[in-house]
Design a protein around this motif. Structure first.
Motif, PDB file in Angstrom:
ATOM      1  N   TYR A  87      25.940  10.260  19.070  1.00 59.93           N
ATOM      2  CA  TYR A  87      24.606  10.284  18.487  1.00 59.93           C
ATOM      3  C   TYR A  87      24.646  11.235  17.302  1.00 59.93           C
ATOM      4  CZ  TYR A  87      23.778  14.728  20.927  1.00 59.93           C
ATOM      5  OH  TYR A  87      23.873  16.034  21.372  1.00 59.93           O
ATOM      6  N   ASP A  88      23.558  11.203  16.532  1.00 58.75           N
ATOM      7  CA  ASP A  88      23.461  12.019  15.326  1.00 58.75           C
ATOM      8  C   ASP A  88      22.441  13.117  15.647  1.00 58.75           C
ATOM      9  OD1 ASP A  88      22.534  13.018  12.886  1.00 58.75           O
ATOM     10  OD2 ASP A  88      22.326  11.063  11.931  1.00 58.75           O
ATOM     11  N   ILE A  89      22.838  14.384  15.518  1.00 65.17           N
ATOM     12  CA  ILE A  89      21.924  15.474  15.901  1.00 65.17           C
ATOM     13  C   ILE A  89      20.663  15.513  15.031  1.00 65.17           C
ATOM     14  CG2 ILE A  89      23.811  16.932  16.807  1.00 65.17           C
ATOM     15  CD1 ILE A  89      23.035  18.756  14.224  1.00 65.17           C
ATOM     16  N   THR A  90      20.667  14.786  13.904  1.00 63.18           N
ATOM     17  CA  THR A  90      19.490  14.754  13.035  1.00 63.18           C
ATOM     18  C   THR A  90      18.640  13.501  13.280  1.00 63.18           C
ATOM     19  OG1 THR A  90      20.436  13.532  11.143  1.00 63.18           O
ATOM     20  CG2 THR A  90      20.879  15.897  11.254  1.00 63.18           C
ATOM     21  N   ASP A  91      18.987  12.730  14.316  1.00 63.74           N
ATOM     22  CA  ASP A  91      18.292  11.473  14.575  1.00 63.74           C
ATOM     23  C   ASP A  91      18.019  11.338  16.073  1.00 63.74           C
ATOM     24  OD1 ASP A  91      17.470   8.832  14.897  1.00 63.74           O
ATOM     25  OD2 ASP A  91      19.379   7.959  14.276  1.00 63.74           O
ATOM     26  N   ARG A  92      16.801  11.730  16.453  1.00 64.25           N
ATOM     27  CA  ARG A  92      16.464  11.715  17.873  1.00 64.25           C
ATOM     28  C   ARG A  92      16.584  10.321  18.472  1.00 64.25           C
ATOM     29  NH1 ARG A  92      14.978  14.612  21.944  1.00 64.25           N
ATOM     30  NH2 ARG A  92      15.098  16.430  20.613  1.00 64.25           N
ATOM     31  N   GLY A  93      16.239   9.318  17.690  1.00 58.90           N
ATOM     32  CA  GLY A  93      16.344   7.935  18.181  1.00 58.90           C
ATOM     33  C   GLY A  93      17.759   7.603  18.629  1.00 58.90           C
ATOM     34  N   SER A  94      18.738   8.121  17.909  1.00 54.85           N
ATOM     35  CA  SER A  94      20.130   7.827  18.268  1.00 54.85           C
ATOM     36  C   SER A  94      20.499   8.499  19.587  1.00 54.85           C
ATOM     37  CB  SER A  94      21.090   8.272  17.152  1.00 54.85           C
ATOM     38  OG  SER A  94      21.199   9.688  17.093  1.00 54.85           O
ATOM     39  N   PHE A  95      19.869   9.636  19.858  1.00 50.44           N
ATOM     40  CA  PHE A  95      20.089  10.356  21.119  1.00 50.44           C
ATOM     41  C   PHE A  95      19.477   9.558  22.278  1.00 50.44           C
ATOM     42  CE2 PHE A  95      18.787  13.851  24.124  1.00 50.44           C
ATOM     43  CZ  PHE A  95      20.067  14.292  24.441  1.00 50.44           C
ATOM     44  N   GLU A  96      18.316   8.967  21.996  1.00 47.62           N
ATOM     45  CA  GLU A  96      17.644   8.183  23.031  1.00 47.62           C
ATOM     46  C   GLU A  96      18.387   6.892  23.351  1.00 47.62           C
ATOM     47  OE1 GLU A  96      13.727   8.225  21.346  1.00 47.62           O
ATOM     48  OE2 GLU A  96      13.381  10.258  22.125  1.00 47.62           O
ATOM     49  N   GLU A  97      19.277   6.486  22.470  1.00 42.63           N
ATOM     50  CA  GLU A  97      20.054   5.274  22.742  1.00 42.63           C
ATOM     51  C   GLU A  97      21.283   5.542  23.604  1.00 42.63           C
ATOM     52  OE1 GLU A  97      20.856   2.738  19.341  1.00 42.63           O
ATOM     53  OE2 GLU A  97      18.776   2.937  18.688  1.00 42.63           O
ATOM     54  N   VAL A  98      21.578   6.816  23.847  1.00 40.10           N
ATOM     55  CA  VAL A  98      22.785   7.150  24.612  1.00 40.10           C
ATOM     56  C   VAL A  98      22.693   6.664  26.063  1.00 40.10           C
ATOM     57  CG1 VAL A  98      24.185   9.037  25.550  1.00 40.10           C
ATOM     58  CG2 VAL A  98      23.416   9.131  23.174  1.00 40.10           C
ATOM     59  N   ALA A  99      21.595   6.999  26.740  1.00 41.32           N
ATOM     60  CA  ALA A  99      21.475   6.655  28.157  1.00 41.32           C
ATOM     61  C   ALA A  99      21.537   5.142  28.397  1.00 41.32           C
ATOM     62  CB  ALA A  99      20.212   7.277  28.749  1.00 41.32           C
ATOM     63  N   PRO A 100      20.806   4.334  27.599  1.00 40.73           N
ATOM     64  CA  PRO A 100      20.924   2.882  27.782  1.00 40.73           C
ATOM     65  C   PRO A 100      22.355   2.367  27.582  1.00 40.73           C
ATOM     66  CG  PRO A 100      19.028   3.381  26.394  1.00 40.73           C
ATOM     67  CD  PRO A 100      19.720   4.683  26.648  1.00 40.73           C
ATOM     68  N   LEU A 101      23.066   2.932  26.617  1.00 37.97           N
ATOM     69  CA  LEU A 101      24.453   2.513  26.393  1.00 37.97           C
ATOM     70  C   LEU A 101      25.308   2.850  27.608  1.00 37.97           C
ATOM     71  CD1 LEU A 101      25.264   3.535  22.705  1.00 37.97           C
ATOM     72  CD2 LEU A 101      25.578   1.265  23.728  1.00 37.97           C
ATOM     73  N   ARG A 102      25.079   4.036  28.119  1.00 32.21           N
ATOM     74  CA  ARG A 102      25.846   4.485  29.269  1.00 32.21           C
ATOM     75  C   ARG A 102      25.532   3.608  30.488  1.00 32.21           C
ATOM     76  NH1 ARG A 102      25.252   7.535  34.339  1.00 32.21           N
ATOM     77  NH2 ARG A 102      27.272   8.541  34.615  1.00 32.21           N
ATOM     78  N   LEU A 158      34.363   8.841  29.899  1.00 26.61           N
ATOM     79  CA  LEU A 158      33.376   8.898  28.830  1.00 26.61           C
ATOM     80  C   LEU A 158      33.354  10.291  28.203  1.00 26.61           C
ATOM     81  CD1 LEU A 158      30.854   7.362  27.646  1.00 26.61           C
ATOM     82  CD2 LEU A 158      29.526   8.437  29.452  1.00 26.61           C
ATOM     83  N   VAL A 159      33.097  10.330  26.889  1.00 29.13           N
ATOM     84  CA  VAL A 159      32.866  11.599  26.210  1.00 29.13           C
ATOM     85  C   VAL A 159      31.617  11.427  25.351  1.00 29.13           C
ATOM     86  CG1 VAL A 159      33.739  13.066  24.351  1.00 29.13           C
ATOM     87  CG2 VAL A 159      35.253  12.446  26.209  1.00 29.13           C
ATOM     88  N   LEU A 160      30.752  12.442  25.347  1.00 32.04           N
ATOM     89  CA  LEU A 160      29.539  12.402  24.531  1.00 32.04           C
ATOM     90  C   LEU A 160      29.746  13.264  23.291  1.00 32.04           C
ATOM     91  CD1 LEU A 160      26.514  11.567  24.237  1.00 32.04           C
ATOM     92  CD2 LEU A 160      25.951  13.669  25.484  1.00 32.04           C
ATOM     93  N   VAL A 161      29.428  12.705  22.124  1.00 36.69           N
ATOM     94  CA  VAL A 161      29.594  13.448  20.874  1.00 36.69           C
ATOM     95  C   VAL A 161      28.281  13.487  20.099  1.00 36.69           C
ATOM     96  CG1 VAL A 161      30.670  13.356  18.580  1.00 36.69           C
ATOM     97  CG2 VAL A 161      32.081  13.032  20.603  1.00 36.69           C
ATOM     98  N   GLY A 162      27.848  14.688  19.746  1.00 33.43           N
ATOM     99  CA  GLY A 162      26.714  14.871  18.852  1.00 33.43           C
ATOM    100  C   GLY A 162      27.296  15.143  17.472  1.00 33.43           C
ATOM    101  N   ASN A 163      27.161  14.193  16.567  1.00 33.94           N
ATOM    102  CA  ASN A 163      27.787  14.318  15.243  1.00 33.94           C
ATOM    103  C   ASN A 163      26.812  14.891  14.202  1.00 33.94           C
ATOM    104  OD1 ASN A 163      29.928  13.942  13.367  1.00 33.94           O
ATOM    105  ND2 ASN A 163      29.014  12.029  12.662  1.00 33.94           N
ATOM    106  N   LYS A 164      27.361  15.259  13.059  1.00 30.19           N
ATOM    107  CA  LYS A 164      26.645  15.793  11.888  1.00 30.19           C
ATOM    108  C   LYS A 164      26.149  17.216  12.130  1.00 30.19           C
ATOM    109  CE  LYS A 164      25.333  11.132  10.425  1.00 30.19           C
ATOM    110  NZ  LYS A 164      24.427  10.282   9.650  1.00 30.19           N
ATOM    111  N   SER A 165      26.945  18.015  12.840  1.00 27.05           N
ATOM    112  CA  SER A 165      26.541  19.391  13.117  1.00 27.05           C
ATOM    113  C   SER A 165      26.458  20.232  11.841  1.00 27.05           C
ATOM    114  CB  SER A 165      27.506  20.031  14.116  1.00 27.05           C
ATOM    115  OG  SER A 165      28.799  20.069  13.570  1.00 27.05           O
ATOM    116  N   ASP A 166      27.002  19.710  10.731  1.00 20.96           N
ATOM    117  CA  ASP A 166      26.855  20.421   9.446  1.00 20.96           C
ATOM    118  C   ASP A 166      25.415  20.357   8.940  1.00 20.96           C
ATOM    119  OD1 ASP A 166      27.846  17.561   9.203  1.00 20.96           O
ATOM    120  OD2 ASP A 166      27.161  17.860   7.147  1.00 20.96           O
TER     121      ASP A 166
END
Ligand code: GDP
Ligand code: MG
Length: 170
Positions: A83-98, A112-120
């Motif tokens: 998911y993208d740490i700047t996009d809450r919607g992308s975070f909400e898509e994690v559980a359905p994918l899982r 499985l590994v969870l990655v929060g991208n764009k930490s910059d």
């Protein structure tokens, strides 16, 4: 001589989270700003993990439709959900994918590994680090916050390597 084991990894997550950028960063240690968002590719990569040679096949997904997704899930041995740490919607898509992964792989346990991208982009963050940690704990998987464009400390390769280890433990 024993053939080095082959591990099939697939990268999932909403469009734009940086899946392609992460895969390219892992493979080349470079960052490519613009990457065709519709392109789906598989890469082969040899690595040495814990003194053992591993051949990875990495699928950078871009498919939207469910059949395609399920096909990729059946193909893979291990999965990175991004998911993208700047996009809450992308975070909400994690559980359905899982959940879909669990469904497709049933009754197997899914590495499985969870990655929060764009930490910059911390100044426009929408998802807290603790939220990512909590979700990973619920899913009983490893969690990394990282940045495909500023990969300090090598968190990107660590995520891929950890997933390989997880696959090989099963
Ligand atoms: P995909 O659709 O998930 O494959 O996403 P892409 O890899 O195509 O990246 C989508 C957009 O996010 C592109 O404009 C990238 O340059 C940008 N991007 C990807 N990773 C990062 C990152 O770690 N930091 C920043 N700032 N931008 C990123
Ligand atoms: Mg892509």
């Amino acid at each position: 001589m024993a053939k080095s084991p082959e591990v099939k990894l697939a990268v999932f997550g909403r469009a734009g989270v940086g899946k392609s950028a992460l895969v390219v960063r892992f493979l080349t240690r470079r960052f490519i700003w613009e990457y065709d968002p519709t392109l789906e590719s598989t890469y082969r990569h040899q690595a040495n993990i814990d003194d053992e040679a591993v051949t990875m096949e990495i699928l950078d997904t871009a498919g939207q439709d469910i059949q395609q997704k399920e096909g990729h899930m059946r193909w893979g041995d291990g999965f990175i959900i991004v998911y993208d740490i700047t996009d809450r919607g992308s975070f909400e898509e994690v559980a359905p994918l899982r959940n879909l992964l669990e469904e497709v792989k049933k009754p197997k346990n899914v590495p499985l590994v969870l990655v929060g991208n764009k930490s910059d982009l911390d100044h426009v963050r929408q998802v807290g680090t603790e939220e990512g940690e909590r979700l990973a704990a619920e899913m009983a998987c490893a969690f990394y916050e990282c940045s495909a464009c500023a990969d300090e400390g090598g968190a990107v390769s660590e995520a891929f390597h950890e997933l390989c280890r997880e696959v090989r433990r099963r």
